[in-house]
Design a protein around this motif. Structure first.
Motif, PDB file in Angstrom:
ATOM      1  N   VAL A   1      41.430  32.149  38.856  1.00 18.44           N
ATOM      2  CA  VAL A   1      40.046  32.741  38.545  1.00 18.44           C
ATOM      3  C   VAL A   1      39.886  32.857  37.088  1.00 18.44           C
ATOM      4  O   VAL A   1      40.937  33.299  36.315  1.00 18.44           O
ATOM      5  CB  VAL A   1      39.962  33.973  39.246  1.00 18.44           C
ATOM      6  CG1 VAL A   1      38.738  34.766  38.678  1.00 18.44           C
ATOM      7  CG2 VAL A   1      39.871  33.922  40.856  1.00 18.44           C
TER       8      VAL A   1
ATOM      9  N   ASP B   1      44.193  28.668  43.334  1.00 16.23           N
ATOM     10  CA  ASP B   1      44.145  30.156  43.615  1.00 16.23           C
ATOM     11  C   ASP B   1      43.684  30.950  42.150  1.00 16.23           C
ATOM     12  O   ASP B   1      44.034  31.975  42.093  1.00 16.23           O
ATOM     13  CB  ASP B   1      45.518  30.722  44.220  1.00 16.23           C
ATOM     14  CG  ASP B   1      46.627  30.442  42.880  1.00 16.23           C
ATOM     15  OD1 ASP B   1      46.395  29.790  42.149  1.00 16.23           O
ATOM     16  OD2 ASP B   1      47.794  31.405  43.313  1.00 16.23           O
TER      17      ASP B   1
ATOM     18  N   PHE C   1      33.614  43.585  41.494  1.00 10.48           N
ATOM     19  CA  PHE C   1      33.973  42.133  42.186  1.00 10.48           C
ATOM     20  C   PHE C   1      33.499  42.551  43.580  1.00 10.48           C
ATOM     21  O   PHE C   1      34.275  43.301  44.296  1.00 10.48           O
ATOM     22  CB  PHE C   1      35.125  41.529  42.062  1.00 10.48           C
ATOM     23  CG  PHE C   1      35.427  40.853  40.651  1.00 10.48           C
ATOM     24  CD1 PHE C   1      35.227  39.610  40.337  1.00 10.48           C
ATOM     25  CD2 PHE C   1      36.002  41.680  39.653  1.00 10.48           C
ATOM     26  CE1 PHE C   1      35.159  39.191  39.014  1.00 10.48           C
ATOM     27  CE2 PHE C   1      36.075  41.293  38.413  1.00 10.48           C
ATOM     28  CZ  PHE C   1      35.725  40.066  37.970  1.00 10.48           C
TER      29      PHE C   1
ATOM     30  N   VAL D   1      35.320  32.019  51.727  1.00 11.27           N
ATOM     31  CA  VAL D   1      35.373  33.077  50.928  1.00 11.27           C
ATOM     32  C   VAL D   1      34.263  33.012  49.411  1.00 11.27           C
ATOM     33  O   VAL D   1      34.381  31.751  48.879  1.00 11.27           O
ATOM     34  CB  VAL D   1      36.824  33.408  49.978  1.00 11.27           C
ATOM     35  CG1 VAL D   1      36.688  34.631  49.173  1.00 11.27           C
ATOM     36  CG2 VAL D   1      37.681  33.543  51.350  1.00 11.27           C
TER      37      VAL D   1
ATOM     38  N   PRO E   1      30.681  38.548  41.082  1.00  8.07           N
ATOM     39  CA  PRO E   1      31.123  39.793  39.981  1.00  8.07           C
ATOM     40  C   PRO E   1      29.535  40.533  39.987  1.00  8.07           C
ATOM     41  O   PRO E   1      28.311  39.973  39.918  1.00  8.07           O
ATOM     42  CB  PRO E   1      31.372  39.101  38.929  1.00  8.07           C
ATOM     43  CG  PRO E   1      30.486  37.604  38.804  1.00  8.07           C
ATOM     44  CD  PRO E   1      30.439  37.458  40.366  1.00  8.07           C
TER      45      PRO E   1
ATOM     46  N   ARG F   1      39.599  40.760  39.905  1.00 11.97           N
ATOM     47  CA  ARG F   1      39.433  39.508  39.504  1.00 11.97           C
ATOM     48  C   ARG F   1      40.158  38.475  40.759  1.00 11.97           C
ATOM     49  O   ARG F   1      40.221  37.481  40.872  1.00 11.97           O
ATOM     50  CB  ARG F   1      40.143  39.104  38.300  1.00 11.97           C
ATOM     51  CG  ARG F   1      41.691  39.373  38.046  1.00 11.97           C
ATOM     52  CD  ARG F   1      42.214  39.360  36.721  1.00 11.97           C
ATOM     53  NE  ARG F   1      41.716  40.414  36.129  1.00 11.97           N
ATOM     54  CZ  ARG F   1      42.064  40.812  34.776  1.00 11.97           C
ATOM     55  NH1 ARG F   1      42.821  39.903  34.250  1.00 11.97           N
ATOM     56  NH2 ARG F   1      41.659  41.976  33.986  1.00 11.97           N
ATOM     57  N   GLU F   2      41.050  39.233  41.614  1.00  9.39           N
ATOM     58  CA  GLU F   2      42.161  38.519  42.376  1.00  9.39           C
ATOM     59  C   GLU F   2      41.328  38.296  43.747  1.00  9.39           C
ATOM     60  O   GLU F   2      42.362  37.755  44.753  1.00  9.39           O
ATOM     61  CB  GLU F   2      43.454  39.233  42.538  1.00  9.39           C
ATOM     62  CG  GLU F   2      44.044  39.213  41.352  1.00  9.39           C
ATOM     63  CD  GLU F   2      45.654  39.909  41.529  1.00  9.39           C
ATOM     64  OE1 GLU F   2      46.138  39.784  42.491  1.00  9.39           O
ATOM     65  OE2 GLU F   2      46.160  40.500  40.488  1.00  9.39           O
TER      66      GLU F   2
ATOM     67  N   TYR G   1      42.936  35.232  36.243  1.00  8.85           N
ATOM     68  CA  TYR G   1      43.919  35.170  37.201  1.00  8.85           C
ATOM     69  C   TYR G   1      44.638  33.885  37.436  1.00  8.85           C
ATOM     70  O   TYR G   1      43.967  33.013  37.660  1.00  8.85           O
ATOM     71  CB  TYR G   1      43.560  35.865  38.573  1.00  8.85           C
ATOM     72  CG  TYR G   1      44.561  36.020  39.760  1.00  8.85           C
ATOM     73  CD1 TYR G   1      45.599  36.869  39.651  1.00  8.85           C
ATOM     74  CD2 TYR G   1      45.177  34.946  40.353  1.00  8.85           C
ATOM     75  CE1 TYR G   1      46.831  37.138  40.355  1.00  8.85           C
ATOM     76  CE2 TYR G   1      46.206  35.018  41.314  1.00  8.85           C
ATOM     77  CZ  TYR G   1      46.929  36.156  41.166  1.00  8.85           C
ATOM     78  OH  TYR G   1      47.914  36.032  42.211  1.00  8.85           O
TER      79      TYR G   1
ATOM     80  N   TYR H   1      31.605  33.226  36.347  1.00 12.82           N
ATOM     81  CA  TYR H   1      32.916  33.621  36.907  1.00 12.82           C
ATOM     82  C   TYR H   1      33.216  32.206  37.881  1.00 12.82           C
ATOM     83  O   TYR H   1      32.284  31.597  38.479  1.00 12.82           O
ATOM     84  CB  TYR H   1      32.373  34.563  38.034  1.00 12.82           C
ATOM     85  CG  TYR H   1      33.215  34.764  39.242  1.00 12.82           C
ATOM     86  CD1 TYR H   1      34.597  35.413  39.177  1.00 12.82           C
ATOM     87  CD2 TYR H   1      33.270  33.875  40.403  1.00 12.82           C
ATOM     88  CE1 TYR H   1      35.554  35.413  40.052  1.00 12.82           C
ATOM     89  CE2 TYR H   1      34.220  33.951  41.584  1.00 12.82           C
ATOM     90  CZ  TYR H   1      35.218  34.822  41.179  1.00 12.82           C
ATOM     91  OH  TYR H   1      36.183  34.565  42.388  1.00 12.82           O
TER      92      TYR H   1
ATOM     93  N   VAL I   1      32.893  34.872  46.140  1.00 11.65           N
ATOM     94  CA  VAL I   1      32.967  36.158  45.171  1.00 11.65           C
ATOM     95  C   VAL I   1      31.698  36.301  44.318  1.00 11.65           C
ATOM     96  O   VAL I   1      31.671  35.236  43.778  1.00 11.65           O
ATOM     97  CB  VAL I   1      34.350  35.926  44.705  1.00 11.65           C
ATOM     98  CG1 VAL I   1      34.327  37.428  43.713  1.00 11.65           C
ATOM     99  CG2 VAL I   1      35.510  35.977  45.392  1.00 11.65           C
TER     100      VAL I   1
ATOM    101  N   MET J   1      43.571  46.212  38.380  1.00  9.67           N
ATOM    102  CA  MET J   1      42.915  45.060  37.936  1.00  9.67           C
ATOM    103  C   MET J   1      42.718  44.052  38.986  1.00  9.67           C
ATOM    104  O   MET J   1      42.947  42.685  38.939  1.00  9.67           O
ATOM    105  CB  MET J   1      43.720  44.444  36.717  1.00  9.67           C
ATOM    106  CG  MET J   1      43.612  45.169  35.393  1.00  9.67           C
ATOM    107  SD  MET J   1      45.278  44.970  34.513  1.00  9.67           S
ATOM    108  CE  MET J   1      44.615  43.843  33.555  1.00  9.67           C
TER     109      MET J   1
ATOM    110  N   THR K   1      33.110  45.093  35.135  1.00  8.77           N
ATOM    111  CA  THR K   1      32.679  44.479  36.099  1.00  8.77           C
ATOM    112  C   THR K   1      33.408  44.590  37.525  1.00  8.77           C
ATOM    113  O   THR K   1      34.409  44.795  37.677  1.00  8.77           O
ATOM    114  CB  THR K   1      32.840  43.055  35.803  1.00  8.77           C
ATOM    115  OG1 THR K   1      32.114  42.513  34.700  1.00  8.77           O
ATOM    116  CG2 THR K   1      32.708  42.014  36.744  1.00  8.77           C
TER     117      THR K   1
ATOM    118  N   TYR L   1      39.167  36.673  45.414  1.00 15.40           N
ATOM    119  CA  TYR L   1      39.025  35.166  45.884  1.00 15.40           C
ATOM    120  C   TYR L   1      40.477  34.705  46.245  1.00 15.40           C
ATOM    121  O   TYR L   1      40.639  34.158  47.590  1.00 15.40           O
ATOM    122  CB  TYR L   1      38.812  34.185  44.870  1.00 15.40           C
ATOM    123  CG  TYR L   1      38.590  32.768  45.240  1.00 15.40           C
ATOM    124  CD1 TYR L   1      37.452  32.502  46.111  1.00 15.40           C
ATOM    125  CD2 TYR L   1      39.442  31.878  45.161  1.00 15.40           C
ATOM    126  CE1 TYR L   1      37.138  31.094  46.558  1.00 15.40           C
ATOM    127  CE2 TYR L   1      39.265  30.447  45.397  1.00 15.40           C
ATOM    128  CZ  TYR L   1      38.313  30.243  46.334  1.00 15.40           C
ATOM    129  OH  TYR L   1      37.874  28.954  46.819  1.00 15.40           O
ATOM    130  N   PRO L   2      41.600  34.679  45.559  1.00 10.91           N
ATOM    131  CA  PRO L   2      43.013  34.343  46.233  1.00 10.91           C
ATOM    132  C   PRO L   2      43.486  35.232  47.470  1.00 10.91           C
ATOM    133  O   PRO L   2      43.916  34.893  48.192  1.00 10.91           O
ATOM    134  CB  PRO L   2      43.901  34.225  45.011  1.00 10.91           C
ATOM    135  CG  PRO L   2      43.235  34.986  44.083  1.00 10.91           C
ATOM    136  CD  PRO L   2      41.896  34.820  44.228  1.00 10.91           C
TER     137      PRO L   2
END
Lengths: 267, 267
Positions: free
Chosen positions: B255, B253, A261, A192, A196, A178-179, B150, B200, A194, A175, A259, A181-182
């Protein structure tokens, strides 16, 4: 870094990865084009499913594709040669111990790799060392928690959860999409962004029903049937019903959503 | 058709619906433009959150906006007048008992309405009678099962599930978005095409963090706190932790992902 690769390395799996790649090429890769003469590192190329597209989209770029598995590289080399592509150089290497000089790549491309690593931020951080100042990293990952469908089915979610759990036990993260970006921020990348890439499938899109719902996603979940049942995380009847319910979403009134990313960051 | 409207009718709710409308206008409505002179029926306009955009996007269209609640219509009329829009005619009416001649509208627009109806296919079917041959229906719905985020949080999913459950008890369906394709087909519309509109949100988009994650989605879930706890479907501590975890996804951080579905069908 030795790690059990949750999807396995068999031939059927190669076909699945190839089906997936051809169906999703447009959605995932059409906006990745590197300039002629630029040096690109593809980290974790596997059997080359993405390498072909990468090399075709950027015919003038000099692509170095690495993977930790020599077996996968043999297949990747074969496919690339078959496609008549000459701008890819393959090498067996570990992301955490690359045989290159620092600051030597203009761009780095990482697709469906971080999900299998126990230390994704460290991997990104290490890769950053090999990127030139101002260079970009592009990361693409799926997210199995993004799968939902009609008709709804608890068993289908339980079957999907098996892959998530097996991947977790192999120190991965199914999963992770979704992470991104961090993760890229933690690894010190700048600006950064992102986006989807949602795959929406209903029966007005028979190619996606077949190529994605059935042959990519459901086939992937089916692929862990034996290990899931053997490991005791699910009963066989529940798993099988879940798979049946996933195929059910491919019927005329069914809908399937998933989805991916895609993240880009600068050094 | 009397039905408890799960979101309530208070002023704070009006503000939330307005925040939601302004943040999502582009994503949901930018491709809905009706030709000058066409007759458009907006079925279930509520407080007019979508009516303003509809009327602005199609200044030459003649829009009839109906709702079952006279209270909502008062607010909708006020807002439309305030915006200086003169191409909307409001009328109190029930979707299942419309005071119009059949085949009299060129287009029908239904946004965030089906989720509250116990018989969505019958509603669509009835609306079809009022559509001219060749006319279109546009339907927009959210899907609360499409929310993921997230950091991950089981409690947050449980809090979201409260709204889903309360809406179910009021004979609605908070996860109807994914079903638009089969619903429109079942109602006899032709050439049904559905496009997902995924929101998003990460901290590179502060307007969406504030306007969507906090003020639209989390505020909506928070809005059912009292009824959820009173009805015994969740413990107060779990609900409150869930809300806290949803706000947590709005941090640097974090999402947040959510998907609306837009469907168009022809008569």
């Amino acid at each position: 870094m030795k790690k059990a690769y949750v999807h396995g390395y068999d031939h059927r799996e190669n076909i699945r990865l190839q089906d997936q790649a051809s169906t999703l090429v447009e959605l995932l890769h059409s906006d990745t084009k590197y300039p002629a003469g630029s040096r690109v590192l593809e980290a974790g190329c596997g059997v080359g499913a993405q390498t072909i597209t990468l090399a075709k989209n950027s015919p003038g770029a000099l692509i170095t594709s690495i993977d930790i598995s020599e077996t996968s590289l043999v297949e990747a080399r074969r496919k690339t040669a078959e496609a008549g592509l000459t701008n890819v150089y393959f090498e067996q290497a570990d992301i955490f111990n690359l045989p290159y000089v620092e600051d030597s790549f203009d761009h780095i491309f990482v697709c469906f790799v971080l999900e299998h690593l126990s230390r994704p931020v460290e991997a990104l951080n290490t890769l950053k060392d090999y990127l030139k100042e101002g260079g970009t990293i592009t990361v693409i990952e799926g997210d199995h928690g993004s799968a939902y469908f009609y008709p709804k089915s608890e068993d289908a979610h339980k079957a999907i959860q098996c892959l998530v759990e097996l991947q977790r036990r192999a120190c991965g993260n199914a999963m992770i999409g979704r992470e991104l970006y961090p993760l890229l921020n933690q690894a010190g990348f700048k600006s950064v962004r992102v986006s989807p890439r949602m795959v929406y499938v209903d029966s007005s899109k028979p190619q996606l029903v077949d190529g994605f719902t059935k042959k990519t996603f459901t086939a992937m979940i089916e692929g862990v049937r034996e290990s899931a049942i053997k490991s005791g995380i699910i009963e066989q009847s529940v798993f099988d019903q879940g798979i049946q319910d996933l195929y059910r979403t491919a019927e005329a009134d069914g809908v399937f959503c998933y989805t991916f990313f895609k993240a880009i960051g600068n050094k």
